[in-house]
Enzyme design. Sequence first.
Site, PDB file in Angstrom:
ATOM      1  CG  ASP A 190      36.702  -6.645  45.845  1.00  0.00           C
ATOM      2  OD1 ASP A 190      36.534  -5.625  46.546  1.00  0.00           O
ATOM      3  OD2 ASP A 190      37.316  -6.627  44.771  1.00  0.00           O
ATOM      4  CG  HIS A 244      40.882   3.023  45.341  1.00  0.00           C
ATOM      5  ND1 HIS A 244      40.962   3.947  44.324  1.00  0.00           N
ATOM      6  CD2 HIS A 244      42.036   2.315  45.321  1.00  0.00           C
ATOM      7  CE1 HIS A 244      42.130   3.806  43.712  1.00  0.00           C
ATOM      8  NE2 HIS A 244      42.793   2.827  44.294  1.00  0.00           N
TER       9      HIS A 244
END
Length: 318
Positions: A11, A246
């Site tokens: 995303d 991340h």
Amino acid sequence: MAKKKMILDLDTGIDDALAIAYALTVPEADLIGVIGSYGNVLTPQAVQNCLDLLDMLGHPEVPVFAGPTHSSTTTTFSVMPISQRIHGMNGVGDVSLPHSSRTAEQMSGRDFIIEAAHQYGDDLIVVPTDPLTTLAAAIKKDPAITHLIGNVTLMGGALTIPGNVTPATEANINQDPVAANEVFQSPLPLTMVGLDVTTRTLLTKKKTAQWRALGTTAGKKYAAIVDYYIDIYADVHPHLNGCALHDPLAVAVAVDPSLVTTLPLNMKVEVDGPCAGRTIGDEELLDQPVHSQAAVNVDKDRFEQLLMTHLTTLFQNN
């Protein structure tokens, strides 16, 4: 030793942009395709970011596919205000990227995963760093892929620390708990790279300054993008003293599992109630063969050095 084939399902926000760069440089795998989906941004923006970044980084041969536009249990999607703040309105820190003239492939991201699973089998690694809607949809259409895909290494969840959306939930899992649970409960060999380890890996402006000093388009753009991220982290998570890595950590672990210590555990995702979105061990599967694992510790220094080495080399040439 034959290279693995990798699919990124993103995303495409800022750490996803770092994941793309990392995936293009690892010697252990070929990036065969990227899926852009909803989450940090709307799906069309995620797709465009993927195309722009890949072209800027000198890899226009990597195809981009469109993922779902919303979760498996909704009909629309709006970007959360906190996501807009952390990643910028365009997902890449409101930095303007050279515009790619390419468009997404006609095949959907779901069908691309299915096709690749049958083509590459155990040599295929899928790395989702977004809601697990695409992968769950692929499993629903063709359950056989759960016995074909070599490994799924996902960025999402939190097992030993609180979530970042609610005390129980991490953002990617929070967007579609039902899809996430379907993936976790499937027979897929799965590694969860969650907040337990990703918030221990950091990037600072001292490092991004090295990229800017290269003087290349990619070096300057990535420095600007990540500096935006670092500034937001200084405000939202001041105790970290940098921005968390991340998504690139999930890519790194996918090709080098020795970077993390994992806990073998069959997991589930709570799908309703006050803890909806929580990733936790499944009490009904405690005595069953274990097919998944959760990362609980990370070799922080080695990963951060790998990231700087790989990305600096890539940016030097683009």
